[in-house]
Design a protein around this motif. Structure first.
Motif, short mmCIF file in Angstrom:
data_model
loop_
_atom_site.label_atom_id
_atom_site.label_comp_id
_atom_site.label_asym_id
_atom_site.label_seq_id
_atom_site.Cartn_x
_atom_site.Cartn_y
_atom_site.Cartn_z
N ARG A 1 13.23 -7.51 3.42
CA ARG A 1 11.86 -7.03 3.49
C ARG A 1 11.34 -6.86 2.08
O ARG A 1 11.99 -6.25 1.24
CB ARG A 1 11.80 -5.70 4.23
CG ARG A 1 10.37 -5.23 4.40
CD ARG A 1 10.20 -4.05 5.32
NE ARG A 1 8.78 -3.74 5.44
CZ ARG A 1 8.31 -2.86 6.29
NH1 ARG A 1 9.11 -2.20 7.09
NH2 ARG A 1 7.00 -2.64 6.34
N LEU A 2 10.16 -7.39 1.82
CA LEU A 2 9.63 -7.36 0.46
C LEU A 2 8.77 -6.14 0.19
O LEU A 2 8.84 -5.55 -0.87
CB LEU A 2 8.77 -8.60 0.19
CG LEU A 2 9.50 -9.91 -0.05
CD1 LEU A 2 8.49 -10.97 -0.43
CD2 LEU A 2 10.53 -9.77 -1.15
N ASP A 3 7.92 -5.77 1.14
CA ASP A 3 6.99 -4.69 0.84
C ASP A 3 7.68 -3.35 1.00
O ASP A 3 8.76 -3.25 1.57
CB ASP A 3 5.75 -4.78 1.72
CG ASP A 3 6.08 -4.45 3.15
OD1 ASP A 3 7.10 -4.94 3.65
OD2 ASP A 3 5.33 -3.68 3.78
N ASP A 4 7.03 -2.36 0.50
CA ASP A 4 7.57 -1.02 0.45
C ASP A 4 6.94 -0.23 1.59
O ASP A 4 5.76 0.08 1.56
CB ASP A 4 7.19 -0.41 -0.90
CG ASP A 4 7.78 0.95 -1.07
OD1 ASP A 4 8.49 1.40 -0.16
OD2 ASP A 4 7.54 1.56 -2.11
N LYS B 1 7.15 2.64 2.27
CA LYS B 1 6.76 3.99 1.85
C LYS B 1 5.76 3.96 0.71
O LYS B 1 5.59 4.93 -0.03
CB LYS B 1 8.00 4.80 1.47
CG LYS B 1 8.86 5.15 2.67
CD LYS B 1 10.12 5.86 2.28
CE LYS B 1 11.05 5.94 3.47
NZ LYS B 1 11.63 4.62 3.85
N SER B 2 5.08 2.82 0.54
CA SER B 2 4.11 2.68 -0.53
C SER B 2 3.05 3.77 -0.44
O SER B 2 2.54 4.06 0.65
CB SER B 2 3.44 1.32 -0.42
OG SER B 2 2.42 1.19 -1.37
N PRO B 3 2.71 4.39 -1.57
CA PRO B 3 1.71 5.46 -1.51
C PRO B 3 0.32 4.97 -1.12
O PRO B 3 -0.49 5.75 -0.62
CB PRO B 3 1.72 6.02 -2.94
CG PRO B 3 2.34 4.97 -3.78
CD PRO B 3 3.26 4.21 -2.91
N ILE B 4 0.00 3.70 -1.37
CA ILE B 4 -1.29 3.19 -0.89
C ILE B 4 -1.08 1.95 -0.05
O ILE B 4 -0.25 1.11 -0.35
CB ILE B 4 -2.32 2.88 -2.00
CG1 ILE B 4 -1.66 2.12 -3.15
CG2 ILE B 4 -2.98 4.13 -2.50
CD1 ILE B 4 -2.68 1.60 -4.14
N ALA B 5 -1.90 1.86 1.01
CA ALA B 5 -1.90 0.70 1.88
C ALA B 5 -0.49 0.27 2.27
O ALA B 5 -0.08 -0.86 2.00
CB ALA B 5 -2.66 -0.46 1.23
N PRO B 6 0.30 1.15 2.89
CA PRO B 6 1.62 0.73 3.34
C PRO B 6 1.49 -0.28 4.47
O PRO B 6 0.47 -0.33 5.16
CB PRO B 6 2.26 2.02 3.83
CG PRO B 6 1.12 2.88 4.25
CD PRO B 6 -0.03 2.51 3.33
N GLY B 7 2.49 -1.07 4.66
CA GLY B 7 2.45 -2.11 5.69
C GLY B 7 1.62 -3.29 5.23
O GLY B 7 1.38 -3.47 4.03
N TYR B 8 1.20 -4.09 6.17
CA TYR B 8 0.42 -5.27 5.81
C TYR B 8 -0.61 -5.53 6.89
O TYR B 8 -0.26 -5.63 8.07
CB TYR B 8 1.34 -6.49 5.66
CG TYR B 8 0.60 -7.73 5.26
CD1 TYR B 8 -0.03 -7.79 4.03
CD2 TYR B 8 0.49 -8.80 6.12
CE1 TYR B 8 -0.74 -8.91 3.66
CE2 TYR B 8 -0.21 -9.93 5.75
CZ TYR B 8 -0.82 -9.98 4.52
OH TYR B 8 -1.54 -11.08 4.15
#
Lengths: 385, 385, 385
Positions: free
Chosen positions: B296-299, B301-308
């Motif tokens: 999986r590339l994206d985070d 738990k990203s603080p902004i715009a998590p997921g895709y």
């Protein structure tokens, strides 16, 4: 303890003295010739091949590239009137057959298609070509189980097929009626294996390529801003007469890739347009021009999914019901691959190659030593020395 | 002035003479062992590690790649009838959930969505969730000022919200009514965090990859044309039992990437399908096969715009008015990354490594010289010599 | 034959003996200084420049990258009512002007356009601007011959133009009426060269970039998961005050690229957002942060097809007839180019550089030998030795 004066003079001695190897001077034509010959071979290899021919004095970088494209052309179809909105005389222009309208480093041109008009959400018999859809009674069709690689999910009923007479198949929830997955479509095709958009042969493709070499802070374009505008607008690429023209006729590309238009256009395929940049950014030998090559990438004899196609839908609403026209688009996907490298003088590879070459020169001496010490007749004399 | 005869004989002398270093032959077990050991280490390093293990005799190139994909599968939703065209039983097939229908080196599969049906150009109250849209009087809403990150431009009026009771918000020019940006949508979801197209778990992805190594004029494909067609059509990739099958089941990929389907499908995410080519083009050791990896590339738990996710619209016309259905598509973006390198014998890296290694061998002598000159007991004797 | 004892002692001799060069010790301030200076220069070059400054002790890899983007903003147009569905006040949001809704490593934002509403399949006069379409009689228009770069195929009739009075042009099969290819469109443009979606100036672009270095099994993201969420949601990139903020205002990017919004938005153009990763994965000096740069890629003075545009169509059905709205979209294509390299300690390049450097050090001795042998005054004395 060492006195300060002694220490200083010792340090100075290190700086002002110089050790060199004591040399034995051997006069022998044989040994001399072998030595010189080995040295010559190594020098020619290092200087001639590594440094001059392979540009060993340059640092290299592969280009970062941005490509935009524009396809021009129109084609006409005269399909059977059963195809509803697409029946009769229909003109296709670039906004119809370039899907999606723009891509990075690629462009797809639809040349053939299967149109399934007026599909709606409903239930209908599945295409009998799929495995495990033939049935004799309702219990052969477990409800909500999807048909593998098929068009929908079984409703649980076993019904008569709309395609093959007297055959019973499972009914499915789907976009109905389901696609008839067969080429060619009924219509104006003169021959069996002629793609629908046969005029694609004469389409043209404009390629705008911008390459960058951030290591050298250089940039280059395949269309020079100093170019002759009226020439560039009307030219067509030809490797001999117009090698720098950025407009490519489709049939010329196929000719250069050694394939025929019908081969690739009927079933679809992937073509590579290779742009090779071999740039020399040294001020005295500055050159940076693209070379174009064409080749077919996909395997027309692939055991699965030969050719290239994909499905997409156009949606519309009639009487508050959602309809779609499903298109199975066959066509040519041009992948524009930007190869090559730019080079510029840099001391690091030069000294790396030189240093390595000098070490190899040492080999000459070692080899000669071996010859002198162990092989030649007068060896005892030399060893003594 | 030098006479011609003298000059010639001097030149000849240079060619036929040979200088070698006068060698001092030291018989000492200690020094000899140290010297041999250092030489051994260097030779093992150069020959064993650099040249044999790291293939120091080869020139390498990373592949140029072209990837095409095909997704198969169907999923069914049973959304509330309020969603107009998408309410009730609705079947989604690959032309519905693969957006856009084709991309280079990537494919997006929608697994979850927010549908905003029947939007038209008009004026309506903004969603009260945005900052600076709550108001008490018209002057709180400066006309034609856009709502930051919002759906439109303020009309200048302060009106009652259509979402939150008794709250007043600015009215905006927009596609109306504005989207209700909340997951999950009302409908057939069995659990709270189940994506709408839950059957995506069982979808399959066919990957066709063509790699090229222009330096060596070699090309390779992940689907061999000599393959067994019936096997390839029915197989599913498994790292142990079917490592060369090009058809990937979604849930197998998630399992291999150590994530769960629900995690990535509900909010969307980016998956990498890594194709590693390690090719050896030397005639005697020819090998060139892909290895697949999943991560999986994206985070998440990203603080902004998590997921895709991204929004797209389907337009239609009713009674000469333009309508659109806005879809906020959540889903899995598969990025197909092609890694690796191909290698082939080339004299340049071989001699570069050899030359450099020979120079390192010199280090052994230098180190021994130091030992001999300064460390060992009999030093005075040697220095004299 | 050699006896076993003799053989063994010979082998042992090789291992326990050690040859070193006999050294001539020359006490000369001149020669010593020259020798030390050349050695110093080479050591400084190798150690200081190649190994320390250029990180010659590291192995490098360029990153593999995956980029996703999100554009936010709304713009309003007030076009003439002749444009049917697009006339009057019309709000454009990101699902309207981002085409296609997602791309890998790129995003296109439409800023200007030519709308051709209500086109249907029919026959109509060609645009008189094209060459070879003016005619005086029907025989000037060979039937079914396509107009070069034009909109359709000639029907064979010569008819009055609908654009230029009293001019006769060939009639064509086409999507009719054909596009009026002229900017700006009649409407709300305050100045002649203002793009229709002038509010694009204030749009924002969120870039999510994930880079991988498979050689080192390292991965990095431009949005740190440890970041301050509320800061990241509201920030705007600025090279000085917010160099790590991943949200870019369009006008800031144009300012940093030294171009004006009107220049690029009216005719379209290609912008590069360069993300430079310079990563050091050595444990003690770990650092991996992106740097952003902005530059215009395309040539606004290109002799052919300056700017950037493409055509796409929206299809709809009315009274069982297929209609389309053709949009010629001008706009800004942001190509996100991910540059840079990650480095990590590796013995191969270190020893390669060291070995090569030691060989260069040998040059110092060679040069000094030349000086000693042929140049300095006391040469006869030394040569004798």
């Amino acid at each position: 303890m060492v006195s300060r004066g002694e220490f200083c003079s010792a340090v100075l001695a290190v700086f002002f003295e110089y050790d060199t190897n004591k040399i034995v001077h051997i006069k022998s034509k044989k040994v001399g010739l072998i030595n010189r010959f080995i040295q010559l071979v190594i020098i020619v290899y290092i200087v001639g091949y590594v440094i001059v021919y392979k540009k060993g004095y340059q640092e290299f970088q592969e280009p970062y590239s941005s490509v935009t494209t524009k396809v021009k052309g129109v084609s006409l179809t005269n399909l059977s009137q059963q195809l509803a909105l697409y029946g009769g005389v229909h003109v296709w222009d670039s906004s119809d057959f370039v899907i999606p309208p723009e891509e990075d480093n690629a462009v797809f041109v639809m040349t053939n298609m299967i149109i399934s008009p007026n599909q709606t959400q409903s239930t209908c018999p599945e295409d009998p070509k799929f495995p495990n859809v033939k049935c004799t009674k309702d219990s052969d069709c477990p409800p909500l189980k999807p048909v593998e690689n098929g068009h929908g999910l079984r409703t649980g009923k076993c019904v008569l097929s709309d395609r093959e007479k007297n055959k019973k198949v499972c009914e499915i929830y789907s976009w109905c009626p389901v696609e008839i997955d067969e080429l060619p479509m009924p219509g104006n095709n003169p021959s069996k294996h002629m793609p629908l958009l046969g005029a694609a042969k004469d389409f043209t493709l404009l390629v705008k390529n911008n390459v960058q070499f951030p290591k050298f802070q250089e940039t280059a374009r395949n269309i020079k801003s100093t170019g002759n505008a009226s020439y560039l607008k009307g030219c067509h690429y030809d490797p001999k007469t117009d090698p720098l023209c950025p407009i490519f006729k489709f049939d010329k590309m196929f000719e250069l890739a050694n394939i025929t238009f019908e081969d690739i256009a009927f079933q679809g395929g992937v073509m590579a347009i290779i742009i090779k940049w071999n740039c020399n950014f040294d001020p005295l030998a500055y050159s940076c021009e693209p070379k174009y090559q064409f080749t077919r990438l996909d395997d027309s004899k692939s055991p699965i999914a030969p050719g290239y196609n994909f499905r997409f839908a156009k949606y519309y609403v009639k009487d508050n019901v959602l309809y779609r026209t499903l298109l199975k688009a066959y066509g040519i996907r041009f992948a524009i691959l930007v190869y090559g490298e730019g080079g510029k003088f840099s001391p690091i590879p030069l000294f790396l190659n030189l240093g390595s070459g000098l070490a190899l020169l040492g080999v000459a001496t070692v080899l000669c030593d071996i010859v002198v010490l162990y092989v030649l007749q007068k060896k005892y004399f030399y060893r003594e020395k």
